[in-house]
Design an enzyme around this catalytic site. Structure first.
Site, PDB file in Angstrom:
ATOM      1  N   ASP A 333       8.628   4.210   9.030  1.00  0.00           N
ATOM      2  CA  ASP A 333       7.921   5.051  10.280  1.00  0.00           C
ATOM      3  C   ASP A 333       7.957   4.855  11.222  1.00  0.00           C
ATOM      4  O   ASP A 333       8.766   3.652  11.665  1.00  0.00           O
ATOM      5  CB  ASP A 333       6.427   4.597   9.608  1.00  0.00           C
ATOM      6  CG  ASP A 333       5.840   3.255   9.826  1.00  0.00           C
ATOM      7  OD1 ASP A 333       6.857   2.589  10.293  1.00  0.00           O
ATOM      8  OD2 ASP A 333       4.795   2.717   9.135  1.00  0.00           O
ATOM      9  N   ASP A 335       5.424   3.404  13.752  1.00  0.00           N
ATOM     10  CA  ASP A 335       3.861   2.938  14.400  1.00  0.00           C
ATOM     11  C   ASP A 335       3.441   3.282  16.176  1.00  0.00           C
ATOM     12  O   ASP A 335       4.309   2.230  16.960  1.00  0.00           O
ATOM     13  CB  ASP A 335       3.777   1.129  14.114  1.00  0.00           C
ATOM     14  CG  ASP A 335       4.462   1.062  12.292  1.00  0.00           C
ATOM     15  OD1 ASP A 335       3.786   1.735  11.777  1.00  0.00           O
ATOM     16  OD2 ASP A 335       5.390   0.698  12.240  1.00  0.00           O
ATOM     17  N   ASP A 422       2.093   6.081  12.059  1.00  0.00           N
ATOM     18  CA  ASP A 422       0.771   5.701  12.543  1.00  0.00           C
ATOM     19  C   ASP A 422       0.333   5.619  13.657  1.00  0.00           C
ATOM     20  O   ASP A 422       1.139   5.306  14.467  1.00  0.00           O
ATOM     21  CB  ASP A 422       1.146   4.325  11.845  1.00  0.00           C
ATOM     22  CG  ASP A 422       0.395   4.163   9.980  1.00  0.00           C
ATOM     23  OD1 ASP A 422       0.800   5.242   9.418  1.00  0.00           O
ATOM     24  OD2 ASP A 422       1.312   3.219   9.406  1.00  0.00           O
TER      25      ASP A 422
END
Ligand code: UTP
Ligand code: MN
Length: 498
Positions: A333, A335, A422
């Site tokens: 992912d 962040d 995120d």
């Protein structure tokens, strides 16, 4: 391994020894280093060796062939000899350089009643070879990962891969303690500046005993660890890997599903399955999300996020954290940390920005968690009360951005790829703690917290550092200051790959 004994210097005969029993082994000339051994023990060992027909010198000189010491490092002994002789010792080919040995060669020879051949295990080091530094490196590994430097690429990947599989399997079976033991051993090996060559070398390393030692030995000797090979092909391990790789699915959920007979993604399509919104989105975009995010994609994501958020607050501070900040070239992912000195500027920002990005078709899924109060006095390892948006973005592919630019029509013939992102909003004075907490690695963070608590009696989380005894928090304006408050040497992000 056999090593020929060193030739004595011609002048040797000219240096007479004080009264001593007859010499049976004239090619060997021992010097016992008094440092750390003490005069009494040295005297005892000297007469023992002499009674057995060994030649032992009272003073160091060029005739010495075997230097024996106890509890000294190779560097200590070299320095000592160089000061004594006034000349540097550099070459392993130098026929006149003595063997620099540990007491084990001496005791082996005494039991054998004759000088035993010098083996690698007897040596403190070899001149001109890195063995000396290696041995020192192996003996000086710190206990906590936050006291070590752990680069992204290291020398023992075969072993650490195996240990990490064992760690994961233990976690899948609900055994946190065993899982942590394997993670700790893997992390120690990642920080080593050299490739392990024998299990013997790993013997004195912190956290590498017991089961881990057996795994290390098996891999070094057989090339594979049978327990790991068996895990990799086991249905349970493979299935747990698959299920926990879905966004929104943790070990507990995966375990429950496995017990209920879930074996593949299509089993989750059963209308009787109760799925959270995260999990539904995770399954829907599974193929894209399991594809690692490249650094290039992460940078395009950064550009896109900054562009969107700066529309609302132009001087917002936005930092990419997580694995990419540690120098990784890919991740699962991306962040981001978002902050601003004015709390007012941050209020409602995420909500507005997310709504705007959604209206632009940039979001495939999102769920936002509001800020929650984190209790300073409670020592919790997973406390994170920052306002956070867990999202799946639709990142336009490079080609399609070009298409759009050329066609001048946004959205025309766009191919997009789902990327997990995120977005974390932190108060300005908590930002250094959030940065430290979200940069990872997970093991590095766990160790930082364990160190803070056990060594400093302080509670660290991604909001602050607390002294429970004095009931106050210790402020910091940078990561460097946090390390200093903890009495730790600063570890740059690229060395936090523990
Ligand atoms: P990640 O899970 O994103 O790991 O969490 P990563 O190191 O970036 O690895 P990849 O490349 O994405 O696979 C990043 C850091 O953020 C912390 C984790 O502990 C980790 O150190 N974190 C994550 C939190 O503090 N709170 C969370 O809710 C999630
Ligand atoms: Mn990440």
């Amino acid at each position: 391994m056999m090593f020929p004994f060193k030739k004595r210097r011609k002048e040797a005969a000219a240096v007479p020894e004080p009264v001593a029993p007859p010499v049976i082994f004239p090619d060997v000339c021992i010097f016992l280093v008094e440092r750390r051994m003490g005069a009494a023990r040295r005297g005892f060992l000297t007469s023992l060796a002499q009674r057995k027909g060994f030649r032992v010198m009272h003073e160091y000189s060029g005739v010495v062939t075997h230097v024996v010491s106890e509890q000294n490092s190779f560097a200590d002994i070299l320095g000592w000899i160089e000061r004594k002789t006034g000349r540097p010792m550099q070459s392993a080919e130098d026929q006149e350089s003595p063997h620099i040995l540990d007491i084990s060669w001496f005791t082996d020879s005494m039991s054998a009643g004759k000088p035993v051949p010098v083996e690698a295990r007897h040596r403190l080091g070899i001149l001109g070879s890195p063995v000396s530094k290696d041995k020192e490196a192996l003996l000086t590994v710190s206990s906590y990962a936050c006291q070590r430097r752990t680069p992204l690429t290291h020398h023992n990947a075969e072993i650490t891969d195996a240990l990490e599989i064992l760690s994961k399997a233990a976690a899948f079976q609900g055994s946190e303690v065993r899982s942590l033991a394997f993670s700790r051993a893997a992390s120690v090996l990642k920080s080593l500046p050299l490739k392990l060559r024998s299990a013997e070398e790993a013997r004195n390393l912190v956290w590498c005993g017991g089961h881990c030692q057996a795994v290390i030995q098996e891999i070094l000797e057989d090339g594979v660890c049978h327990e790991v090979e068996a895990l990799k092909v086991s249905e349970q391990y493979q299935c747990m890997e698959l299920l926990t790789s879905i966004f929104g699915v943790g070990v507990r959920t995966a375990e429950r599903w496995y017990k209920d007979g879930v074996r593949k993604l299509s089993d989750l399509a059963d209308p009787n399955m109760k799925l959270s919104a995260d999990q539904r989105a995770g399954i829907e975009h599974y193929t894209d999300l399991k594809q690692p995010v490249t650094l290039q994609e992460a940078e395009r994501m950064e550009h896109l996020i900054k562009d969107a958020l700066h529309r609302f607050v132009p001087d917002l501070k936005i930092t990419m954290t997580g694995g990419f900040r540690r120098g990784k070239q890919q991740g699962h992912d991306v962040d981001f940390l978002i902050t601003h000195p004015s709390e007012e500027a941050l209020s409602g920002l995420l909500q507005k920005a997310v709504a705007w990005m959604d209206s632009q078709g940039l979001l495939l899924y999102h769920h936002t968690k509001t800020r929650s109060h984190v209790h300073a006095h409670r020592r919790s390892t997973h406390m994170d009360g920052h306002e956070t948006c867990y999202a799946i973005f639709a990142l336009p592919s490079l080609d399609s951005s070009k298409c759009e630019a050329e066609a001048g029509v946004p959205g025309a013939r766009t191919t997009r790829r789902a990327v997990r992102v995120d977005l974390v909003v932190t108060l300005y004075d908590e930002y250094p703690f959030a940065l430290l907490g979200w940069t990872g690695s997970k093991h590095f963070e766990r160790e930082l917290r364990r160190y803070s608590w056990h060594e400093k009696n302080l509670t660290l989380n991604s909001h602050g550092l607390y002294d429970a005894e004095k009931n106050c928090s210790l402020p910091a304006t940078s990561e460097e200051e946090i390390f200093a408050l903890l009495g730790l040497q600063y570890v740059p992000p690229t060395y936090r790959n523990a």
